[in-house]
Design an enzyme around this catalytic site. Structure first.
Site, PDB file in Angstrom:
ATOM      1  N   LYS A  78       1.727   8.938  60.193  1.00 33.95           N
ATOM      2  CA  LYS A  78       0.756   9.468  60.709  1.00 33.95           C
ATOM      3  C   LYS A  78       1.001  10.589  61.872  1.00 33.95           C
ATOM      4  O   LYS A  78       2.177  10.627  62.187  1.00 33.95           O
ATOM      5  CB  LYS A  78      -0.081   8.365  61.518  1.00 33.95           C
ATOM      6  CG  LYS A  78      -1.324   8.747  62.026  1.00 33.95           C
ATOM      7  CD  LYS A  78      -1.901   7.560  62.579  1.00 33.95           C
ATOM      8  CE  LYS A  78      -3.093   7.799  63.308  1.00 33.95           C
ATOM      9  NZ  LYS A  78      -3.767   6.603  64.082  1.00 33.95           N
ATOM     10  N   SER A 153      -8.671   5.839  62.474  1.00 35.05           N
ATOM     11  CA  SER A 153      -8.311   7.103  62.567  1.00 35.05           C
ATOM     12  C   SER A 153      -7.118   7.473  61.616  1.00 35.05           C
ATOM     13  O   SER A 153      -6.874   8.552  61.428  1.00 35.05           O
ATOM     14  CB  SER A 153      -7.987   7.311  64.084  1.00 35.05           C
ATOM     15  OG  SER A 153      -6.545   6.273  64.303  1.00 35.05           O
ATOM     16  N   SER A 177      -7.428   1.233  63.500  1.00 35.33           N
ATOM     17  CA  SER A 177      -7.267   2.525  62.897  1.00 35.33           C
ATOM     18  C   SER A 177      -6.237   2.264  61.616  1.00 35.33           C
ATOM     19  O   SER A 177      -6.074   3.253  60.816  1.00 35.33           O
ATOM     20  CB  SER A 177      -6.628   3.292  63.771  1.00 35.33           C
ATOM     21  OG  SER A 177      -7.542   4.162  64.470  1.00 35.33           O
TER      22      SER A 177
HETATM   23  N1  GLN Z   1     -12.358   3.484  65.709  1.00 42.38           N
HETATM   24  C1  GLN Z   1     -11.346   3.230  66.889  1.00 42.38           C
HETATM   25  C2  GLN Z   1     -11.707   4.048  68.052  1.00 42.38           C
HETATM   26  O1  GLN Z   1     -12.247   5.092  67.546  1.00 42.38           O
HETATM   27  C3  GLN Z   1     -10.090   3.003  66.540  1.00 42.38           C
HETATM   28  C4  GLN Z   1      -9.078   4.048  66.838  1.00 42.38           C
HETATM   29  C5  GLN Z   1      -7.606   3.460  66.727  1.00 42.38           C
HETATM   30  O2  GLN Z   1      -7.412   2.427  66.326  1.00 42.38           O
HETATM   31  N2  GLN Z   1      -6.880   4.461  66.877  1.00 42.38           N
HETATM   32  O3  GLN Z   1     -11.141   3.923  69.036  1.00 42.38           O
END
Ligand code: GLN
Length: 481
Positions: A78, A153, A177
């Site tokens: 990532k 994400s 994410s």
């Molecule tokens: N969807 C969650 C957020 O927007 C998770 C983000 C993540 O785990 N980096 O914060």
């Protein structure tokens, strides 16, 4: 030489039998990445470098020695993991031209175990989002249906594995994410216990939640990667000194039975898709028929977990993202500038996208003198309560089962106008991060709409071995063909 990927163990057998090579593997993925470029899974592809690494591995192989655990394994990482000499941008204009000066521990350990890094995977800006639509590089398309989002994400890392663009990938999981995009894409997604994998070199979003996580097509491969990258690291003070237990991919001879709990309100949530609900209920009945215990347990904090998560993570984010001011890190506007404040203002206004700005403002608000106790302190207290209740449940059960997401993958653009609806869809995943627990998303089902979904298994902290055994029992097979 031909190449077809099934599992890392089978790939290694083929290497040992001489029927494939690391070079053939990298050539295969290079060709597929080009073929599936429209999915937008990678922000950078290191094809020349990967090919050179593969050639070196092929040439140096000592047939008298066992293969290193991730020998020739082609990985995607990532775009929030530093990899020395390579661009890392956290999906943001802010860091668009930033080159890493050191390598994250998780990536370093992949390389030490023999892996080949194929490229950087697209993600939501600074890992904030649930659809990958907040990326400066544009959205990632779901390979199962290109009109749907990948999830986020870590959307690029999920689709890279889903579409067969690499063997396994790394993501980061602050509130789901890894698990949510895994669910949307039909692959396995693992978030370990907070502190199990070093965060050194991981671009921070919310430091008391962030964990590196793993995508794979099967549980065994996810376990193998975990085994290689987890464990103590002097470079991260929050990384536990506990050694990582040995995970075996062998299933026990007799089918084990487990004591599962599910939080009663998780299945009565109004927003839960009816097909997902009935599928999971039927699945629980099947597990019971196989001899497992599946009990509903009360849990009165479900309504609070999304607000608690967003108060705490935005507070931490507003502090972590302070360093991107154009002086220490990040985009520099071309000016003219009235004064230093104006310089910061222009750099940050141009560098950050709308979701990141929203979260910095929200975080600054909950930390502000007048509201600190009402929001930040209160949310810390609720986090404690969540941890305590969860601990009590897991003292009499092996694991908690719950959906990963209330719906299957959203349509592109569907949720962008309504951030609250987007945040609420994180209800099942943020729980593990609030409590610091390890959790695995297992893609067990296909929805009537044709999209994949699954369930999530959560165990107590540091019980990755148990999580692995349960996951191997529930999903012994590879999922992506
Ligand atoms: N969807 C969650 C957020 O927007 C998770 C983000 C993540 O785990 N980096 O914060």
């Amino acid at each position: 030489m031909s190449f077809h990927f099934s599992t890392i163990a089978q790939y290694h057998q083929q290497l040992l039998a001489g029927t494939t090579s690391c070079t053939a593997a990298v050539q295969h993925y290079t060709q597929r990445i080009a073929q599936f470029k429209h999915l937008n899974a990678f922000t950078q592809v290191y094809d020349t470098e990967a090919l050179a690494a593969a050639a070196q591995l092929d040439a140096q192989r000592d047939s008298t020695q066992p293969l290193p655990p991730l020998y020739g394994v082609v990985v995607g990482i990532k775009d929030v993991l530093n990899y020395s000499g390579h661009q890392v941008s956290a999906g943001s204009h802010m860091l668009r031209h930033y080159t890493a000066t050191y390598t994250a521990t998780a990536v370093q350990r992949l390389l030490q175990a023999g892996a080949i890094v194929m490229g950087m995977c697209n993600c939501d800006e600074f890992a904030m989002g649930s659809t990958n639509e907040n990326s400066a590089y544009g959205p990632v398309l779901n390979a199962a249906d290109n009109s749907k989002v990948s999830g986020g994400s870590s959307g690029g890392s999920a689709v890279a594995v889903q579409a067969g663009l690499c063997m396994v990938s790394l993501g980061s999981d602050t509130g789901g994410s890894v698990r949510q995009p895994a669910d949307f894409c039909g692959v396995v997604g693992l978030k370990p216990t907070y502190g199990r994998i070093s965060r050194y070199g991981l671009i921070a979003y919310a430091s008391s939640f962030d964990q590196v996580g793993i995508f794979a097509t099967n549980v065994a491969d996810a376990g193998l990667v975990l085994q290689c990258i987890a464990g103590p690291d002097a470079l991260d003070g929050t990384c536990s000194p506990l050694p990582m237990p040995q995970l075996s991919t062998a299933l026990p001879a007799a089918q084990p039975t487990y004591r599962f709990a599910y939080l009663e309100p998780t299945l009565s949530l109004p927003g839960l898709d009816p097909h997902i609900k009935t599928t999971i209920q039927t699945y629980f009945a099947q597990l019971q028929a196989q001899g497992h215990v599946v009990d509903a347990v009360p849990f009165n904090l479900l309504d609070y977990i999304v607000p608690t998560y967003y108060v705490l993570t935005t507070a931490e984010a507003s502090s972590n993202l302070g360093r991107y001011d154009g002086v220490r890190f990040g985009h520099r506007a071309s000016g003219p500038f009235k004064n230093l404040t104006d310089y910061y203002l222009q750099n940050r206004s141009q560098g950050f996208g709308p979701e990141v700005k929203r979260r910095i403002m929200l975080g600054s608000f909950v930390l502000s003198a007048g509201f600190y106790d009402a929001y930040f302190t209160k949310a810390q207290q609720v986090r404690q309560l969540i941890c305590q209740q969860t601990h009590t449940i897991l003292s009499s059960y092996d694991a908690i089962l719950m959906p990963v997401s209330p719906t299957t993958a959203f349509g592109l653009g569907e949720k962008m106008a309504d951030p609250i609806a987007m945040y609420l869809a994180d209800i099942y995943t943020v729980f593990a991060n609030l409590a610091g627990l390890p959790a695995m998303a297992l893609p067990l089902f296909t929805h009537a709409n044709g999209m994949p979904f699954g369930i999530q298994v959560l165990t107590n902290a540091w019980k990755e071995l148990l999580l692995h055994q349960i996951s191997m029992t529930l999903l012994p097979e590879k999922t992506v063909k």
